[in-house]
Design a protein around this motif. Structure first.
Motif, PDB file in Angstrom:
ATOM      1  N   PRO A  28    -120.450 -76.688  17.433  1.00 49.01           N
ATOM      2  CA  PRO A  28    -121.790 -77.062  17.891  1.00 49.01           C
ATOM      3  C   PRO A  28    -122.569 -77.695  16.739  1.00 49.01           C
ATOM      4  O   PRO A  28    -122.384 -77.322  15.576  1.00 49.01           O
ATOM      5  N   HIS A  29    -123.428 -78.641  17.079  1.00 47.44           N
ATOM      6  CA  HIS A  29    -124.138 -79.402  16.047  1.00 47.44           C
ATOM      7  C   HIS A  29    -124.896 -78.493  15.091  1.00 47.44           C
ATOM      8  O   HIS A  29    -124.847 -78.689  13.865  1.00 47.44           O
ATOM      9  N   ASP A  30    -125.596 -77.492  15.619  1.00 44.31           N
ATOM     10  CA  ASP A  30    -126.407 -76.629  14.746  1.00 44.31           C
ATOM     11  C   ASP A  30    -125.541 -75.801  13.813  1.00 44.31           C
ATOM     12  O   ASP A  30    -125.901 -75.567  12.651  1.00 44.31           O
ATOM     13  N   VAL A  31    -124.379 -75.380  14.300  1.00 43.38           N
ATOM     14  CA  VAL A  31    -123.470 -74.591  13.450  1.00 43.38           C
ATOM     15  C   VAL A  31    -122.887 -75.481  12.351  1.00 43.38           C
ATOM     16  O   VAL A  31    -122.789 -75.074  11.188  1.00 43.38           O
ATOM     17  N   LYS A  32    -122.520 -76.708  12.720  1.00 43.28           N
ATOM     18  CA  LYS A  32    -121.990 -77.643  11.728  1.00 43.28           C
ATOM     19  C   LYS A  32    -123.036 -77.913  10.644  1.00 43.28           C
ATOM     20  O   LYS A  32    -122.728 -77.905   9.444  1.00 43.28           O
ATOM     21  N   GLU A  33    -124.283 -78.133  11.051  1.00 44.96           N
ATOM     22  CA  GLU A  33    -125.352 -78.374  10.084  1.00 44.96           C
ATOM     23  C   GLU A  33    -125.548 -77.174   9.163  1.00 44.96           C
ATOM     24  O   GLU A  33    -125.818 -77.328   7.975  1.00 44.96           O
ATOM     25  N   MET A  34    -125.399 -75.989   9.719  1.00 45.83           N
ATOM     26  CA  MET A  34    -125.539 -74.769   8.924  1.00 45.83           C
ATOM     27  C   MET A  34    -124.465 -74.709   7.835  1.00 45.83           C
ATOM     28  O   MET A  34    -124.750 -74.389   6.674  1.00 45.83           O
ATOM     29  N   HIS A  35    -123.231 -75.047   8.181  1.00 41.90           N
ATOM     30  CA  HIS A  35    -122.140 -75.018   7.209  1.00 41.90           C
ATOM     31  C   HIS A  35    -122.308 -76.099   6.141  1.00 41.90           C
ATOM     32  O   HIS A  35    -122.100 -75.835   4.945  1.00 41.90           O
ATOM     33  N   ILE A  36    -122.672 -77.293   6.561  1.00 41.21           N
ATOM     34  CA  ILE A  36    -122.889 -78.378   5.593  1.00 41.21           C
ATOM     35  C   ILE A  36    -124.009 -78.000   4.630  1.00 41.21           C
ATOM     36  O   ILE A  36    -123.890 -78.156   3.405  1.00 41.21           O
ATOM     37  N   GLY A  37    -125.102 -77.484   5.185  1.00 39.78           N
ATOM     38  CA  GLY A  37    -126.226 -77.081   4.349  1.00 39.78           C
ATOM     39  C   GLY A  37    -125.860 -75.990   3.374  1.00 39.78           C
ATOM     40  O   GLY A  37    -126.306 -75.992   2.212  1.00 39.78           O
ATOM     41  N   ARG A  38    -125.032 -75.054   3.821  1.00 39.01           N
ATOM     42  CA  ARG A  38    -124.643 -73.945   2.935  1.00 39.01           C
ATOM     43  C   ARG A  38    -123.765 -74.434   1.792  1.00 39.01           C
ATOM     44  O   ARG A  38    -123.895 -73.971   0.655  1.00 39.01           O
ATOM     45  N   ARG A  92    -114.117 -85.366   7.869  1.00 43.03           N
ATOM     46  CA  ARG A  92    -114.322 -86.208   6.691  1.00 43.03           C
ATOM     47  C   ARG A  92    -115.741 -86.788   6.646  1.00 43.03           C
ATOM     48  O   ARG A  92    -116.352 -86.861   5.581  1.00 43.03           O
ATOM     49  N   GLU A  93    -116.263 -87.182   7.813  1.00 42.70           N
ATOM     50  CA  GLU A  93    -117.618 -87.734   7.852  1.00 42.70           C
ATOM     51  C   GLU A  93    -118.648 -86.720   7.346  1.00 42.70           C
ATOM     52  O   GLU A  93    -119.643 -87.085   6.718  1.00 42.70           O
ATOM     53  N   ASP A  94    -118.401 -85.448   7.639  1.00 46.08           N
ATOM     54  CA  ASP A  94    -119.311 -84.397   7.160  1.00 46.08           C
ATOM     55  C   ASP A  94    -119.220 -84.255   5.642  1.00 46.08           C
ATOM     56  O   ASP A  94    -120.234 -84.057   4.964  1.00 46.08           O
ATOM     57  N   LEU A  95    -118.008 -84.363   5.119  1.00 46.97           N
ATOM     58  CA  LEU A  95    -117.835 -84.257   3.667  1.00 46.97           C
ATOM     59  C   LEU A  95    -118.424 -85.458   2.954  1.00 46.97           C
ATOM     60  O   LEU A  95    -118.863 -85.348   1.796  1.00 46.97           O
ATOM     61  N   LEU A  96    -118.472 -86.606   3.622  1.00 46.74           N
ATOM     62  CA  LEU A  96    -119.105 -87.775   3.009  1.00 46.74           C
ATOM     63  C   LEU A  96    -120.601 -87.533   2.795  1.00 46.74           C
ATOM     64  O   LEU A  96    -121.187 -88.046   1.836  1.00 46.74           O
ATOM     65  N   VAL A 120    -113.691 -78.793  -2.350  1.00 46.01           N
ATOM     66  CA  VAL A 120    -114.215 -78.099  -1.177  1.00 46.01           C
ATOM     67  C   VAL A 120    -113.079 -77.839  -0.206  1.00 46.01           C
ATOM     68  O   VAL A 120    -112.459 -78.775   0.315  1.00 46.01           O
ATOM     69  N   LYS A 121    -112.794 -76.564   0.030  1.00 44.96           N
ATOM     70  CA  LYS A 121    -111.726 -76.184   0.952  1.00 44.96           C
ATOM     71  C   LYS A 121    -112.271 -76.138   2.374  1.00 44.96           C
ATOM     72  O   LYS A 121    -113.206 -75.399   2.664  1.00 44.96           O
ATOM     73  N   VAL A 122    -111.659 -76.914   3.248  1.00 41.59           N
ATOM     74  CA  VAL A 122    -111.984 -76.873   4.675  1.00 41.59           C
ATOM     75  C   VAL A 122    -110.664 -76.814   5.426  1.00 41.59           C
ATOM     76  O   VAL A 122    -109.963 -77.820   5.569  1.00 41.59           O
ATOM     77  N   GLY A 123    -110.280 -75.631   5.876  1.00 35.81           N
ATOM     78  CA  GLY A 123    -108.998 -75.476   6.554  1.00 35.81           C
ATOM     79  C   GLY A 123    -107.847 -75.837   5.636  1.00 35.81           C
ATOM     80  O   GLY A 123    -107.759 -75.368   4.503  1.00 35.81           O
ATOM     81  N   CYS A 124    -106.951 -76.688   6.117  1.00 32.72           N
ATOM     82  CA  CYS A 124    -105.800 -77.114   5.313  1.00 32.72           C
ATOM     83  C   CYS A 124    -106.176 -78.149   4.257  1.00 32.72           C
ATOM     84  O   CYS A 124    -105.384 -78.436   3.373  1.00 32.72           O
ATOM     85  N   GLN A 125    -107.352 -78.742   4.387  1.00 27.84           N
ATOM     86  CA  GLN A 125    -107.751 -79.812   3.472  1.00 27.84           C
ATOM     87  C   GLN A 125    -108.502 -79.270   2.258  1.00 27.84           C
ATOM     88  O   GLN A 125    -109.316 -78.352   2.370  1.00 27.84           O
ATOM     89  N   LEU A 126    -108.193 -79.868   1.120  1.00 29.97           N
ATOM     90  CA  LEU A 126    -108.992 -79.641  -0.079  1.00 29.97           C
ATOM     91  C   LEU A 126    -109.604 -80.993  -0.428  1.00 29.97           C
ATOM     92  O   LEU A 126    -108.900 -81.915  -0.848  1.00 29.97           O
TER      93      LEU A 126
END
Length: 218
Positions: free
Chosen positions: A104-114, A148-152, A172-178
């Motif tokens: 969900p958009h709000d949850v994604k924003e929360m993770h990016i912000g954190r 990837r767009e979020d990490l950008l 930044v570790k996100v799942g299988c990606q570093l």
């Protein structure tokens, strides 16, 4: 020390060793930063981009069960990365079975912000650490749902940082990606197989238990 903190630190160290092709004995356990090379060529601080409410629930669980379950919730997050246990048990290939879902958009924003908050906080504290020729920050994200767009967006924050000192490299570790963030350089990423991540999990669990017992006797 909080068992989940030890577990995350050792997982991060092993992950960075493998993904960044470091010699396994190059970085040694330390404090401020969490890992450092013998001659100060490289220091790596580890932080967890935890959502506060979830982290508190985990801390309560750890207090209840004790040190024999180091970072149980964190371990389950790592085992869930790319459906490690299901993928391997079903005999799928290393690049198959990856769980894709839309946050969900709000949850994604929360993770990016954190994640950005942790980078900002650790950068402010960097002056208090032993500075090395290169200083890295490893951020353990709490979700596999960032793309990837979020990490950008996080890369844009890093590019805009100013002042001294700053981290030379942020992992930044996100799942299988570093994801590898370096100021003013293109965002890059390293992907490890579910089987490799599972091996890191087992090794990190053993090392964190050993270190925890050692600290009890100091």
């Amino acid at each position: 020390m909080d068992p989940s903190k030890l577990y995350v630190e050792y997982y991060a160290k092993l992950h960075a060793d493998r993904a960044m092709r470091l010699w396994p004995t190059f970085l040694q356990k330390s404090e401020r930063p969490d890992f450092i090379s013998k001659h100060g060529e490289l220091g790596m601080e580890v932080t967890r981009a935890a959502i506060e409410e979830w982290a508190q629930q985990e801390a309560d669980m750890n207090r209840h069960f004790g040190d024999e379950m180091p970072g149980e919730a964190v371990e389950q997050e790592i085992l869930a990365d790319c459906d490690c246990d299901d993928t391997i048990a079903n005999g799928a290939e290393d690049d198959e079975g990856e769980s894709l879902f839309e946050l969900p958009h709000d949850v994604k924003e929360m993770h990016i912000g954190r994640i950005i908050e942790r980078i900002e906080d650790k950068t402010k504290a960097l002056n208090e650490y032993r500075l090395c020729r290169e200083n890295w920050l490893y951020v353990f994200s709490e979700t596999t749902g960032l793309e990837r767009e979020d990490l950008l967006r996080i890369q844009a924050y890093v590019d805009a940082q100013s002042g001294e000192p700053l981290f030379d490299k942020i992992l930044v570790k996100v799942g299988c990606q570093l994801y590898v963030l370096v100021r003013k350089e293109p965002l890059s990423e390293v992907t490890l197989s579910p089987r490799a991540l599972l091996r890191l999990h087992h090794r990190a669990r053993w090392l964190s238990l050993r270190e925890g017992k050692k600290q009890k006797h100091i």
